[in-house]
Design a protein around this motif. Sequence first.
Motif, PDB file in Angstrom:
ATOM      1  N   ILE A 129       0.817  -1.224   0.000  1.00 46.42           N
ATOM      2  CA  ILE A 129       0.000   0.000   0.000  1.00 46.42           C
ATOM      3  C   ILE A 129       0.844   1.265   0.000  1.00 46.42           C
ATOM      4  O   ILE A 129       0.346   2.332  -0.345  1.00 46.42           O
ATOM      5  CB  ILE A 129      -1.002   0.062   1.193  1.00 46.42           C
ATOM      6  CG1 ILE A 129      -0.304  -0.396   2.466  1.00 46.42           C
ATOM      7  CG2 ILE A 129      -2.259  -0.747   0.915  1.00 46.42           C
ATOM      8  CD1 ILE A 129      -1.008   0.027   3.720  1.00 46.42           C
ATOM      9  N   ASN A 130       2.130   1.162   0.321  1.00 44.54           N
ATOM     10  CA  ASN A 130       2.976   2.361   0.223  1.00 44.54           C
ATOM     11  C   ASN A 130       3.423   2.645  -1.219  1.00 44.54           C
ATOM     12  O   ASN A 130       4.246   3.518  -1.464  1.00 44.54           O
ATOM     13  CB  ASN A 130       4.163   2.283   1.201  1.00 44.54           C
ATOM     14  CG  ASN A 130       5.290   1.358   0.728  1.00 44.54           C
ATOM     15  OD1 ASN A 130       5.267   0.851  -0.394  1.00 44.54           O
ATOM     16  ND2 ASN A 130       6.273   1.160   1.571  1.00 44.54           N
ATOM     17  N   GLY A 131       2.877   1.868  -2.180  1.00 47.60           N
ATOM     18  CA  GLY A 131       3.091   2.190  -3.586  1.00 47.60           C
ATOM     19  C   GLY A 131       4.178   1.390  -4.279  1.00 47.60           C
ATOM     20  O   GLY A 131       4.437   1.584  -5.463  1.00 47.60           O
ATOM     21  N   ILE A 132       4.827   0.496  -3.562  1.00 48.80           N
ATOM     22  CA  ILE A 132       5.915  -0.281  -4.168  1.00 48.80           C
ATOM     23  C   ILE A 132       5.379  -1.613  -4.706  1.00 48.80           C
ATOM     24  O   ILE A 132       4.684  -2.335  -3.995  1.00 48.80           O
ATOM     25  CB  ILE A 132       7.026  -0.576  -3.140  1.00 48.80           C
ATOM     26  CG1 ILE A 132       7.473   0.702  -2.435  1.00 48.80           C
ATOM     27  CG2 ILE A 132       8.177  -1.346  -3.781  1.00 48.80           C
ATOM     28  CD1 ILE A 132       8.591   1.457  -3.045  1.00 48.80           C
ATOM     29  N   ALA A 133       5.700  -1.918  -5.957  1.00 46.34           N
ATOM     30  CA  ALA A 133       5.411  -3.242  -6.503  1.00 46.34           C
ATOM     31  C   ALA A 133       6.615  -4.127  -6.233  1.00 46.34           C
ATOM     32  O   ALA A 133       7.753  -3.676  -6.328  1.00 46.34           O
ATOM     33  CB  ALA A 133       5.141  -3.151  -7.995  1.00 46.34           C
ATOM     34  N   CYS A 134       6.353  -5.380  -5.883  1.00 41.88           N
ATOM     35  CA  CYS A 134       7.453  -6.227  -5.417  1.00 41.88           C
ATOM     36  C   CYS A 134       7.298  -7.654  -5.935  1.00 41.88           C
ATOM     37  O   CYS A 134       6.203  -8.191  -5.988  1.00 41.88           O
ATOM     38  CB  CYS A 134       7.445  -6.200  -3.894  1.00 41.88           C
ATOM     39  SG  CYS A 134       8.734  -7.171  -3.132  1.00 41.88           S
ATOM     40  N   ASP A 135       8.417  -8.261  -6.348  1.00 36.54           N
ATOM     41  CA  ASP A 135       8.471  -9.686  -6.694  1.00 36.54           C
ATOM     42  C   ASP A 135       9.282 -10.399  -5.616  1.00 36.54           C
ATOM     43  O   ASP A 135      10.381  -9.942  -5.281  1.00 36.54           O
ATOM     44  CB  ASP A 135       9.198  -9.912  -8.030  1.00 36.54           C
ATOM     45  CG  ASP A 135       8.406  -9.399  -9.223  1.00 36.54           C
ATOM     46  OD1 ASP A 135       7.265  -8.937  -9.031  1.00 36.54           O
ATOM     47  OD2 ASP A 135       8.941  -9.468 -10.350  1.00 36.54           O
ATOM     48  N   ILE A 136       8.747 -11.498  -5.106  1.00 37.20           N
ATOM     49  CA  ILE A 136       9.466 -12.244  -4.068  1.00 37.20           C
ATOM     50  C   ILE A 136       9.873 -13.612  -4.599  1.00 37.20           C
ATOM     51  O   ILE A 136       9.028 -14.418  -4.962  1.00 37.20           O
ATOM     52  CB  ILE A 136       8.585 -12.432  -2.813  1.00 37.20           C
ATOM     53  CG1 ILE A 136       8.036 -11.084  -2.342  1.00 37.20           C
ATOM     54  CG2 ILE A 136       9.391 -13.108  -1.695  1.00 37.20           C
ATOM     55  CD1 ILE A 136       6.958 -11.206  -1.280  1.00 37.20           C
TER      56      ILE A 136
END
Length: 380
Positions: A129-136
């Motif tokens: 929700i802080n705007g960062i897209a992330c791949d784990i």
Amino acid sequence: SDRKYDPYRPSSHVFDLITRDAKILCQELDPMPEEETRKLALLQRLSDIANEVFGQAEVLPFGSSGNGLALANADMDVCVFLNSQQMAEEVSPVEFVERIGDRLEKDNEFENILQLKRARVPIVKLNHINGIACDIGYQNDLAIWNTRLLRAYCRVDTRVRDVVVVIKKWAKCRKINNPYTGSLSSYAYVLLVIHVLQRQGVLPNLQTIVSGNGKIPYWDCQGFNRYFFEDIPNLARYWQQTPEAATQTVGELLYEFFRYFASEFRYASHVVSIRSGGLLTKESKEWTKDFTQPHPQHPQPQAPADDAPQSEEQMQADTRPIVKNRYLFCIEDPFELNHNIGRPVDRYSLFTIRGEFMRAAKILSKNGDGAITRLCYERE
Ligand code: ATP
Ligand code: MG
């Protein structure tokens, strides 16, 4: 050499204008410190969650968040490593994706959670929700090492980042930066840039430089040699740029990149290989025939318990995903030597990508003013 026969090569005045605008673009696309702070906070959060789910775990950034080549608002790639050898052996990549994906679902701070279990490298995708897209990802040591290799190249010369940023921006705007639809990943484009800069004498081959005068050591990582010269502050003891390479402008290097892939590189027979500092042939690597293979992450389908014929539905459910390996655009991974980073490229997307190289070379060869803007016009 080839250069004097290029009738389209612009004048040095045009190169200066391109260089000026490329540097402006790079500054605009530099991530703000505030973005770095948000990424660090997310990294800490994911680390807490991984520890909660698996016990002792470490979460490391890789890709552009680790190699110094991020554009503003880039997504973040992270990789989870389980500290216990036993746990790491027990938890398969697919199971990892399920367990961490299910845990993340319980938190409303994460959105659009996707479990990509069938990818060559299974991952979880999400938006924070802080705007960062992330791949784990999971237990991907080679990704950490190729990130460090790219970062080392980046530190050899400041022009590396300038060229990469323009190429990444161009590829995104022209919609040829998506391996899922047949084009190339950012990682692939960075390898192409390093290749051209090695040819120009701007970059050395870090995988063959050894301090002292020893042999190239073998440092194993998942069955591949991850050795490279990483002591960049002392690189000058072992390698020096030619005066010609030292004075090439960012504009000249960008033009050379596009010219090379528009009209010099032989797609039918050549392989881009930064670990050998130049080109290899498809034949020497036996990369001549496309082939399909069952997905490595999925076990053999179980034979049915009785001899009852299987329904169409059961057949479908049992079929392992198929991996298609193509050798139309060949880019050798610097460590995983049997892996073609250009694998997603098919006949149609190759035509599109080559068309974009030609378009870009043409724009840069016409005039400098506004060329960078035109280069990056949004397609469609
Ligand atoms: P962007 O800023 O556009 O996200 P990036 O530098 O993070 O760019 P990606 O293409 O997202 O580049 O790749 C991130 C990392 O994933 C790479 O640094 C590399 O470690 C790994 N990677 C990506 N594609 C491949 C691939 N085809 N094979 C092996 N590793 C890959
Ligand atoms: Mg990335």
